[in-house]
Design a protein around this motif. Structure first.
Motif, mmCIF file in Angstrom:
data_model
loop_
_atom_site.group_PDB
_atom_site.id
_atom_site.type_symbol
_atom_site.label_atom_id
_atom_site.label_comp_id
_atom_site.label_asym_id
_atom_site.label_seq_id
_atom_site.Cartn_x
_atom_site.Cartn_y
_atom_site.Cartn_z
ATOM 1 N N ALA A 93 10.873 -14.381 0.465
ATOM 2 C CA ALA A 93 10.537 -13.015 0.889
ATOM 3 C C ALA A 93 11.159 -12.734 2.253
ATOM 4 C CB ALA A 93 9.022 -12.836 0.953
ATOM 5 N N ARG A 94 11.042 -13.708 3.168
ATOM 6 C CA ARG A 94 11.609 -13.494 4.517
ATOM 7 C C ARG A 94 13.121 -13.283 4.448
ATOM 8 N NH1 ARG A 94 7.090 -16.343 6.149
ATOM 9 N NH2 ARG A 94 7.933 -18.351 5.497
ATOM 10 N N ARG A 95 13.795 -14.063 3.582
ATOM 11 C CA ARG A 95 15.258 -13.911 3.469
ATOM 12 C C ARG A 95 15.620 -12.526 2.926
ATOM 13 N NH1 ARG A 95 15.042 -19.437 2.919
ATOM 14 N NH2 ARG A 95 14.315 -19.402 0.778
ATOM 15 N N GLY A 139 9.628 -7.309 0.099
ATOM 16 C CA GLY A 139 8.749 -8.494 0.194
ATOM 17 C C GLY A 139 7.738 -8.520 -0.948
ATOM 18 N N ILE A 140 7.162 -7.355 -1.257
ATOM 19 C CA ILE A 140 6.171 -7.271 -2.343
ATOM 20 C C ILE A 140 6.808 -7.681 -3.669
ATOM 21 C CG2 ILE A 140 4.762 -5.648 -3.702
ATOM 22 C CD1 ILE A 140 4.268 -4.130 -1.015
ATOM 23 N N MET A 141 8.058 -7.242 -3.872
ATOM 24 C CA MET A 141 8.745 -7.608 -5.130
ATOM 25 C C MET A 141 8.867 -9.117 -5.253
ATOM 26 S SD MET A 141 11.763 -4.843 -5.541
ATOM 27 C CE MET A 141 11.531 -3.209 -4.891
ATOM 28 N N VAL A 142 9.163 -9.786 -4.107
ATOM 29 C CA VAL A 142 9.304 -11.256 -4.154
ATOM 30 C C VAL A 142 7.943 -11.901 -4.460
ATOM 31 C CG1 VAL A 142 10.030 -13.320 -2.915
ATOM 32 C CG2 VAL A 142 11.286 -11.190 -2.594
ATOM 33 N N THR A 143 6.873 -11.374 -3.854
ATOM 34 C CA THR A 143 5.542 -11.949 -4.159
ATOM 35 C C THR A 143 5.239 -11.793 -5.646
ATOM 36 O OG1 THR A 143 4.299 -9.917 -3.683
ATOM 37 C CG2 THR A 143 4.628 -11.436 -1.843
ATOM 38 N N ARG A 144 5.661 -10.673 -6.220
ATOM 39 C CA ARG A 144 5.387 -10.454 -7.657
ATOM 40 C C ARG A 144 6.246 -11.361 -8.535
ATOM 41 N NH1 ARG A 144 4.496 -3.919 -7.233
ATOM 42 N NH2 ARG A 144 2.379 -4.079 -6.385
ATOM 43 N N THR A 167 0.083 -8.407 4.473
ATOM 44 C CA THR A 167 0.586 -9.567 3.720
ATOM 45 C C THR A 167 -0.385 -9.842 2.565
ATOM 46 O OG1 THR A 167 -0.604 -11.328 4.851
ATOM 47 C CG2 THR A 167 1.409 -10.547 5.925
ATOM 48 N N THR A 168 -0.085 -10.869 1.812
ATOM 49 C CA THR A 168 -0.968 -11.180 0.674
ATOM 50 C C THR A 168 -2.326 -11.726 1.140
ATOM 51 O OG1 THR A 168 0.276 -13.253 0.438
ATOM 52 C CG2 THR A 168 0.797 -11.491 -1.114
ATOM 53 N N ASP A 169 -2.447 -12.117 2.426
ATOM 54 C CA ASP A 169 -3.782 -12.475 2.942
ATOM 55 C C ASP A 169 -4.721 -11.277 2.760
ATOM 56 O OD1 ASP A 169 -2.680 -14.834 3.866
ATOM 57 O OD2 ASP A 169 -2.614 -14.231 5.966
ATOM 58 N N ALA A 170 -4.211 -10.097 3.098
ATOM 59 C CA ALA A 170 -5.036 -8.885 2.985
ATOM 60 C C ALA A 170 -5.318 -8.553 1.525
ATOM 61 C CB ALA A 170 -4.342 -7.716 3.685
ATOM 62 N N VAL A 171 -4.321 -8.750 0.663
ATOM 63 C CA VAL A 171 -4.536 -8.493 -0.776
ATOM 64 C C VAL A 171 -5.688 -9.368 -1.270
ATOM 65 C CG1 VAL A 171 -3.531 -8.691 -3.093
ATOM 66 C CG2 VAL A 171 -2.104 -7.929 -1.181
ATOM 67 N N ALA A 172 -5.644 -10.652 -0.890
ATOM 68 C CA ALA A 172 -6.669 -11.582 -1.364
ATOM 69 C C ALA A 172 -8.052 -11.186 -0.834
ATOM 70 C CB ALA A 172 -6.308 -13.002 -0.932
HETATM 71 P P1 UTP Z 1 3.433 -12.823 2.228
HETATM 72 O O1 UTP Z 1 2.012 -12.582 1.986
HETATM 73 O O2 UTP Z 1 4.083 -13.958 1.544
HETATM 74 O O3 UTP Z 1 3.684 -12.873 3.802
HETATM 75 O O4 UTP Z 1 4.239 -11.514 1.881
HETATM 76 P P2 UTP Z 1 3.854 -14.067 4.801
HETATM 77 O O5 UTP Z 1 3.169 -13.711 6.081
HETATM 78 O O6 UTP Z 1 5.294 -14.430 4.860
HETATM 79 O O7 UTP Z 1 3.082 -15.244 4.083
HETATM 80 P P3 UTP Z 1 2.072 -16.319 4.597
HETATM 81 O O8 UTP Z 1 0.773 -15.599 4.864
HETATM 82 O O9 UTP Z 1 2.708 -16.890 5.838
HETATM 83 O O10 UTP Z 1 2.005 -17.280 3.454
HETATM 84 C C1 UTP Z 1 5.648 -11.413 2.128
HETATM 85 C C2 UTP Z 1 5.990 -10.082 2.698
HETATM 86 O O11 UTP Z 1 5.799 -9.057 1.713
HETATM 87 C C3 UTP Z 1 5.308 -7.871 2.307
HETATM 88 C C4 UTP Z 1 5.279 -8.133 3.822
HETATM 89 O O12 UTP Z 1 6.513 -7.724 4.363
HETATM 90 C C5 UTP Z 1 5.136 -9.646 3.881
HETATM 91 O O13 UTP Z 1 5.599 -10.179 5.111
HETATM 92 N N1 UTP Z 1 3.978 -7.522 1.735
HETATM 93 C C6 UTP Z 1 3.248 -8.440 1.038
HETATM 94 C C7 UTP Z 1 3.483 -6.249 1.911
HETATM 95 O O14 UTP Z 1 4.115 -5.394 2.546
HETATM 96 N N2 UTP Z 1 2.286 -5.919 1.342
HETATM 97 C C8 UTP Z 1 1.552 -6.800 0.623
HETATM 98 O O15 UTP Z 1 0.469 -6.422 0.109
HETATM 99 C C9 UTP Z 1 2.039 -8.110 0.479
#
Ligand code: UTP
Length: 234
Positions: free
Chosen positions: A48-50, A69-74, A119-124
């Protein structure tokens, strides 16, 4: 059956390019599903970062980069669901309402990101409220919440227990440095504070540690809750 939400960081699902642990985490989630109704959230990790960096290089705005980033999480969520096979609901929940609806199947529900700006912390954390979870597990590559980034300050104190309001203070302090990356999202911390669902943050690089923590009471990490520290199994 009680409900738990398990948030799996992208860095543990895909620790480096070319390696992945989806099958090992799927096995553990299936073990947890014998005792609990399980909802799980996949993070995006280094991938996601890349991709976000590429979006920035292209001049895309931050919200558009978040969408990438959201697409990568999905993508990671879809791979985790693939590893779970018939134990998972076959579609990735994109909204909390979908997650709740899919949960009626009694299968493991998998979700990635939801909306930009978090981030997905908030989703959870929000999902835990939506589905009435009795615990939220944040599985990461760090063994708990520290007073400072332990990679930068090896003497930083690790907390065994924090109240939600103290967690907010810790996040605010560690957020001060430019480019700092806090172990827990501030949006998520606010949700934890209002919902009072206990949060367990632990190192899950070894998937067996999750099973031992949740089912056998061998948790080691940080518990965030009001009052006395809560214990696993919940
Ligand atoms: P992550 O939850 O993997 O972020 O989402 P993170 O901070 O890199 O992960 P941890 O907590 O260290 O494991 C990746 C990116 O996707 C976007 C954000 O840009 C986030 O940094 N994202 C993710 C959102 O915008 N909304 C979301 O609900 C989830």
């Amino acid at each position: 059956m009680k409900t738990i939400v398990v948030s799996l960081g992208g860095s543990i699902l895909v620790p480096s390019i070319g390696s992945h642990n989806f099958s090992a985490y799927a096995t553990v989630l299936k073990d947890l599903a014998v005792k609990y109704r399980v909802f799980t959230v996949a993070g995006g990790g280094g991938e996601a970062r890349r991709y976000i960096q590429v979006a920035r290089d292209l001049g895309m705005d931050e919200a558009a980069a978040d969408d990438i980033g959201i697409m990568v999480t999905r993508l990671n969520a879809a791979l985790l669901a693939g590893a779970l096979g018939p134990a998972a609901y076959p579609r990735i929940a994109e909204t909390y309402a979908q997650a709740r609806e899919y949960g009626e199947s009694n299968k493991i529900v998998v979700m990635g990101g939801a909306i930009a700006g978090q981030t997905t912390d908030a989703v959870a954390a929000v999902l835990a409220e939506y589905v009435g979870a009795c615990a939220l597990l944040n599985i990461t590559s760090v063994d708990g919440i520290y007073a400072a980034d332990p990679r930068k300050d090896p003497r930083a104190e690790r907390y065994n227990h924090l109240t939600p309001s103290r967690l907010m203070e810790v996040i605010r302090k560690t957020q001060m440095g430019a480019g700092s990356n806090t172990v827990f999202d501030i949006v998520a911390a606010k949700v934890i504070e209002r919902s009072d669902i206990p949060l367990f943050v632990m190192d899950g690089r070894d998937p067996r540690a999750i099973r031992e923590a949740v089912l056998e009471g061998a948790f080691s990490g940080t518990v965030v809750c009001k009052g006395r520290p809560k214990k696993l199994p919940v």
